[in-house]
Design a protein around this motif. Structure first.
Motif, PDB file in Angstrom:
ATOM      1  N   ALA A  52       0.830  -1.209   0.000  1.00  0.00           N
ATOM      2  CA  ALA A  52       0.000   0.000   0.000  1.00  0.00           C
ATOM      3  C   ALA A  52       0.868   1.263   0.000  1.00  0.00           C
ATOM      4  O   ALA A  52       0.580   2.248  -0.719  1.00  0.00           O
ATOM      5  CB  ALA A  52      -0.914  -0.006   1.233  1.00  0.00           C
ATOM      6  N   ALA A  53       1.942   1.245   0.772  1.00  0.00           N
ATOM      7  CA  ALA A  53       2.834   2.417   0.813  1.00  0.00           C
ATOM      8  C   ALA A  53       3.504   2.639  -0.534  1.00  0.00           C
ATOM      9  O   ALA A  53       3.634   3.782  -1.012  1.00  0.00           O
ATOM     10  CB  ALA A  53       3.870   2.227   1.921  1.00  0.00           C
ATOM     11  N   LEU A  54       3.942   1.549  -1.169  1.00  0.00           N
ATOM     12  CA  LEU A  54       4.575   1.683  -2.471  1.00  0.00           C
ATOM     13  C   LEU A  54       3.574   2.194  -3.501  1.00  0.00           C
ATOM     14  O   LEU A  54       3.913   2.997  -4.391  1.00  0.00           O
ATOM     15  CB  LEU A  54       5.161   0.333  -2.907  1.00  0.00           C
ATOM     16  CG  LEU A  54       6.420  -0.128  -2.154  1.00  0.00           C
ATOM     17  CD1 LEU A  54       6.792  -1.551  -2.561  1.00  0.00           C
ATOM     18  CD2 LEU A  54       7.591   0.807  -2.464  1.00  0.00           C
ATOM     19  N   GLY A  55       2.318   1.730  -3.410  1.00  0.00           N
ATOM     20  CA  GLY A  55       1.311   2.245  -4.341  1.00  0.00           C
ATOM     21  C   GLY A  55       1.068   3.733  -4.152  1.00  0.00           C
ATOM     22  O   GLY A  55       0.937   4.490  -5.126  1.00  0.00           O
ATOM     23  N   ARG A  56       0.982   4.157  -2.893  1.00  0.00           N
ATOM     24  CA  ARG A  56       0.790   5.585  -2.619  1.00  0.00           C
ATOM     25  C   ARG A  56       1.974   6.405  -3.102  1.00  0.00           C
ATOM     26  O   ARG A  56       1.807   7.466  -3.712  1.00  0.00           O
ATOM     27  CB  ARG A  56       0.599   5.774  -1.113  1.00  0.00           C
ATOM     28  CG  ARG A  56       0.478   7.231  -0.663  1.00  0.00           C
ATOM     29  CD  ARG A  56      -0.702   7.904  -1.316  1.00  0.00           C
ATOM     30  NE  ARG A  56      -0.855   9.281  -0.882  1.00  0.00           N
ATOM     31  CZ  ARG A  56      -1.535  10.213  -1.523  1.00  0.00           C
ATOM     32  NH1 ARG A  56      -2.155   9.906  -2.682  1.00  0.00           N
ATOM     33  NH2 ARG A  56      -1.635  11.434  -1.049  1.00  0.00           N
ATOM     34  N   LEU A  57       3.185   5.892  -2.862  1.00  0.00           N
ATOM     35  CA  LEU A  57       4.375   6.614  -3.304  1.00  0.00           C
ATOM     36  C   LEU A  57       4.443   6.672  -4.822  1.00  0.00           C
ATOM     37  O   LEU A  57       4.842   7.686  -5.411  1.00  0.00           O
ATOM     38  CB  LEU A  57       5.626   5.916  -2.743  1.00  0.00           C
ATOM     39  CG  LEU A  57       6.967   6.628  -2.951  1.00  0.00           C
ATOM     40  CD1 LEU A  57       6.943   8.037  -2.363  1.00  0.00           C
ATOM     41  CD2 LEU A  57       8.094   5.818  -2.339  1.00  0.00           C
ATOM     42  N   SER A  58       4.019   5.609  -5.497  1.00  0.00           N
ATOM     43  CA  SER A  58       4.016   5.616  -6.958  1.00  0.00           C
ATOM     44  C   SER A  58       3.025   6.644  -7.487  1.00  0.00           C
ATOM     45  O   SER A  58       3.302   7.341  -8.483  1.00  0.00           O
ATOM     46  CB  SER A  58       3.649   4.218  -7.472  1.00  0.00           C
ATOM     47  OG  SER A  58       3.611   4.205  -8.882  1.00  0.00           O
TER      48      SER A  58
END
Length: 853
Positions: free
Chosen positions: A637-643
């Motif tokens: 989820a964090a990687l998706g938000r950062l992307s």
């Protein structure tokens, strides 16, 4: 090649000086001109021991890595290549590092001995397998490195390295055994004075038994039957009667007055089985013997005194304790009792006759026992008795000729014939009948003192007498034969019953073999098993053995009783009759059952251990998967938000020429985020695979098997792969039969295999999926793509065939009743999935290839 000689320095505890004595012996042998090398010595930091090893040639050790730690072991091949006359090898019971040729060091030593190299080694008494439980009870420490006693017993020389417990503790305090930081713990635990004293006693007793075995072997090789009173052995003879407990306690008192003596009890089962004692009384007497520190034995013999003395000579017995006879005076006049015959033939063995309450003091009449069978000795006895009785009876009858006449004489003569038939059987009875009829004719028919018969009535009387004598003799012979057969069957049933009871009580094979050895009065018995591998000469292994120098091959034995094609019972000792050999074969069959049962028990125990380990592993995997799901979900989820932030041009939302679509820093960041997201998803998929694999092995994964259309399963699998840059070549027949499977699991297996093939195929060489129909089954083959060079610069043949995706796919396939195999041809790695087809489908049309993506 002559086998090498083995010398063992035996000690009661660490630090008594075994290694030091071994090195001293090596130096002595070298001074005599022998080639001596050190195969392996463990000085354990003791300076005197290390100094003594200096100057002796040492074969460099071999280094092995176990769990990332480098460890050294004896280089067996280097010692064999060096071929010295003598090799010094420390710590015979040591367990080798995994990866060595043999599991145990004593197996390395066996190979050195087989190569003709003499070996000098060391051993602590606590490492002997037979003493492992005793040592644990004494010290509270379980020894995991054990040595089969048979290995040590085969040694040519065993020398005890002894040290007083007080002296050993002083050495420990002075730091001559362990470092200073271990001295206090050793003094208060393993090296306590009581522990060391008990271990020393164990070592002395075990070595004394080995010395006794050597003495018995020497006596057997030189044909010495007279007992050597190296120590007193008191044997008490038990009949199963009420006097048994009195005799046992009397023999125990004699044993207690002689330090170092040994108490044995023996019950002889007669070959006819007619005088066998009460089993309940014998069982109680056996318990009493064992509670007094003695040992109980049982053997079979036609003649009880001879069987008793034969056992006494074999066991080097010095004194025999017997009870006074319970037979009456008349019976003793007719035949000497067991005690009298034992005293007559005992030679240098002392025989004690002990009175008891059941001893007969007055005349006691008994009904005559049935004949035990008309053997040669009994026939001779019957004829000899008749030769005395007939003349004596004739003298008496001639004196009373006027009052008795021919009928009275024939009646009394008939009595002699009946007695002869009961003792000797039909043949002697007929001879006595003929002799009696001639005597009656000569002395009691007219004319007297002539074989002529004047009166017809006398002729009829003589003929009737001969007919009656023939009938009595025939009936007595048949009764004796039937009695002998019934008695033999009873004895065999009793012997087999004893062995069956011993097996039910869990006795091990050596104890059962010892029972067989005693029952048949054999010197040594072995249960041999033939190796399964073929060869020019069959190889045999000793499963269990007892006695002195038991046979190691069938052709070395005096008696053999095969169990099956691979198992046989071999023995040294006296020859056996046909009946005894048949009984021995029946006992061998029971031993084979015991061996198979023991092997099955061990396999069940190993299976239970593996099952417990598998359950533990599955529980750990489930717990790890549960704990990993939350952090992996948060990371994804964090990687998706950062992307999303990167694609939006940063927190300000302003993109630029160097943004996500460009080649600047933002574009590189987007690429890295995409790779990180893919890796996290991959880790999540692995956790899911581990979870499903654990549930499958635990039996918690539900299956719904039904006919499944393979086309639908392939379509669902391709949809699950999602959009990507790779294609898959499909080669399918126009009609595919339904397969018996779980639709969801089959889709997952196809998805997993296809994704794995895509990952290992070059971009311009997609993998191929081929289906083929066979009778009652369907195969699906998924092969990696190749254009002549391996993907990513590596060889496809390096792919593991037991990776997690493949293992999960294989287990799921097997759970559905199918099979999954992997093959490697050149650079092409292929997986073949085989599933059963549903019944009642039409025959498939001929295959033709189609191509799709």
């Amino acid at each position: 090649m002559a086998r090498g000689r083995l010398r063992i320095y035996l000690g009661a505890a660490p630090g008594v000086g075994k290694t030091y004595a071994m090195l001293q012996e090596g130096r002595r042998l070298r001074s005599l001109g022998a080639e001596v090398v050190i195969g392996l010595v463990e000085p354990h930091g003791r300076r005197p021991t290390a100094a003594l090893a200096e100057g002796l040639e040492t074969v460099p050790r071999r280094t092995l890595v176990h769990r990332g730690v480098p460890l050294t072991e004896m280089d067996l091949d280097a010692v064999l290549a060096r071929r010295p006359q003598v090799a010094l090898v420390d710590e015979l019971a040591h367990t080798n590092v995994p990866g060595s040729r043999h599991t145990k060091r004593w197996q390395d030593v066996e190979e050195l001995l087989a190569a003709g190299i003499d070996v000098v080694t060391t051993l602590n008494v606590q490492h002997l397998e037979s003493l492992n439980d005793v040592v644990r009870q004494i010290t509270g420490v379980t020894q995991h490195e054990t040595l089969p006693d048979e290995v040590a017993r085969r040694a040519d020389q065993i020398e005890l390295v002894d040290l007083l417990p007080e002296t050993l503790r002083r050495r420990l305090v002075h730091g001559d055994i362990y470092p200073a930081d271990r001295v206090e713990a050793a003094l208060t635990h393993y090296f306590r004075l009581g522990n060391l004293t008990a271990l020393r006693e164990l070592a002395l007793l075990w070595l004394a038994d080995r010395v006794e075995e050597g003495l018995q072997r020497y006596r057997a090789e030189h044909g010495i039957t007279a007992p050597w009173e190296t120590r007193e052995r008191i044997l008490v003879g038990l009949t199963g009667g009420p006097e048994g407990e009195t005799l046992i306690r009397r023999a125990a008192r004699i044993t207690a007055r002689t330090p170092g003596s040994e108490l044995l009890a023996l019950h002889v089962v007669p070959g006819d089985g007619l005088t066998h004692g009460d089993p309940t009384a014998l069982s109680a007497q056996r318990g009493l013997v064992e509670s007094l520190g003695g040992s109980y034995h049982q053997t079979t013999g036609e003649d009880i005194p001879q069987a008793l003395l034969r056992f006494a000579e074999a066991e080097n017995v010095t004194q025999i304790v017997l009870g006074a006879s319970r037979r009456g005076r008349l019976s003793l006049l007719l035949r000497a009792g067991v005690g009298q015959r034992t005293i007559r033939d005992s030679g240098p063995i002392d025989v004690h006759i002990v009175t008891h309450e059941a001893a007969a003091g007055t005349f006691a009449s008994r009904p005559p026992r049935p004949a035990r069978g008309a053997g040669p000795a009994r026939r001779r006895s019957a004829l000899a008795a008749a030769a005395l009785l007939l003349p004596a009876l004739t003298l008496v009858l001639t004196a009373a000729r006027g009052s008795l006449g021919l009928p009275g004489a024939l009646v009394l003569y008939m009595l002699v014939v009946v007695l002869t038939a009961l003792v000797g059987g039909r043949g002697p009875a007929l001879l006595v009948a003929v002799a009696a009829s001639l005597l009656a004719d000569y002395y009691f028919t007219l004319p007297l003192h002539s074989i002529d018969v004047a009166r017809a009535v006398d002729i009829v009387a003589l003929i009737v007498f001969l007919a009656a004598a023939w009938l009595v003799g025939t009936a007595a012979g048949a009764a004796a034969r039937h009695s002998r057969q019934a008695v033999r069957a009873t004895a065999e049933a009793r012997a087999l019953s004893r062995m069956a009871v011993a097996m039910m009580h869990g006795q091990d094979l050596p104890a059962l073999l010892e029972q067989v050895r005693e029952n048949f009065s054999l010197a040594a018995v072995s249960l041999l098993e033939r190796a399964p591998e073929p060869g020019p000469e069959p190889r045999w292994y000793v499963v269990a053995s007892t006695g002195d120098r038991p046979p190691e091959r069938p052709w070395d034995a005096d008696v053999e009783a095969p169990v099956d094609d691979r198992l046989t019972l071999a023995a040294h000792g006296r020859g056996l009759s046909g009946d005894d050999l048949r009984l021995l074969t029946a006992c061998a069959a029971q031993l084979g059952i015991a061996h198979a049962h023991g092997r099955l028990t061990r396999q069940i125990a190993e299976t239970d251990t593996l099952a417990a380990a598998e359950r533990t592993r599955a529980a750990l995997l489930l717990a790890a998967g549960h704990d990993l799901r939350a952090p992996l979900g948060a990371a994804e989820a964090a990687l998706g938000r950062l992307s999303d932030l990167v694609r939006a041009g940063g927190p300000g939302g302003q993109g630029g020429p160097d943004g996500p679509e460009g080649g600047g820093p933002d574009g590189e960041a987007a690429h890295l985020l995409s790779s990180a997201s893919a890796s996290v998803r991959r880790a999540g998929a692995l956790v899911t695979d581990l979870d499903d694999l654990s549930r499958l092995h635990a039996g918690a994964l539900d299956l719904y098997l039904r006919p499944v259309d393979l086309d639908e399963a392939l379509t669902a699998a391709l949809d699950d792969l999602g959009p990507g840059g790779h294609g898959i070549v499909l080669q399918l027949p126009p009609q595919l039969p339904d397969v018996i499977a779980d639709a969801a699991l089959l889709t997952r297996v196809l998805t997993t295999l296809a994704a794995d093939a895509l990952r290992h195929s070059p971009p311009d060489a997609p993998p191929a999926l081929t289906a083929e129909t066979l009778p009652d089954r369907l195969t699906v083959r998924i092969a990696d793509g190749t254009i002549g060079a391996p993907a990513n610069g590596g060889a496809v043949t390096d792919r593991p065939g037991d990776s997690l995706p493949l293992r999960l796919s294989r287990d799921l396939t097997e759970a559905m009743g199918g099979a999954l195999d992997t093959t490697t041809t050149g650079h092409v790695f292929a997986v073949t999935l085989t599933l059963p087809t549903s019944a009642g489908r039409p025959a498939p049309a001929p295959d033709h290839q189609g191509r799709g993506t």
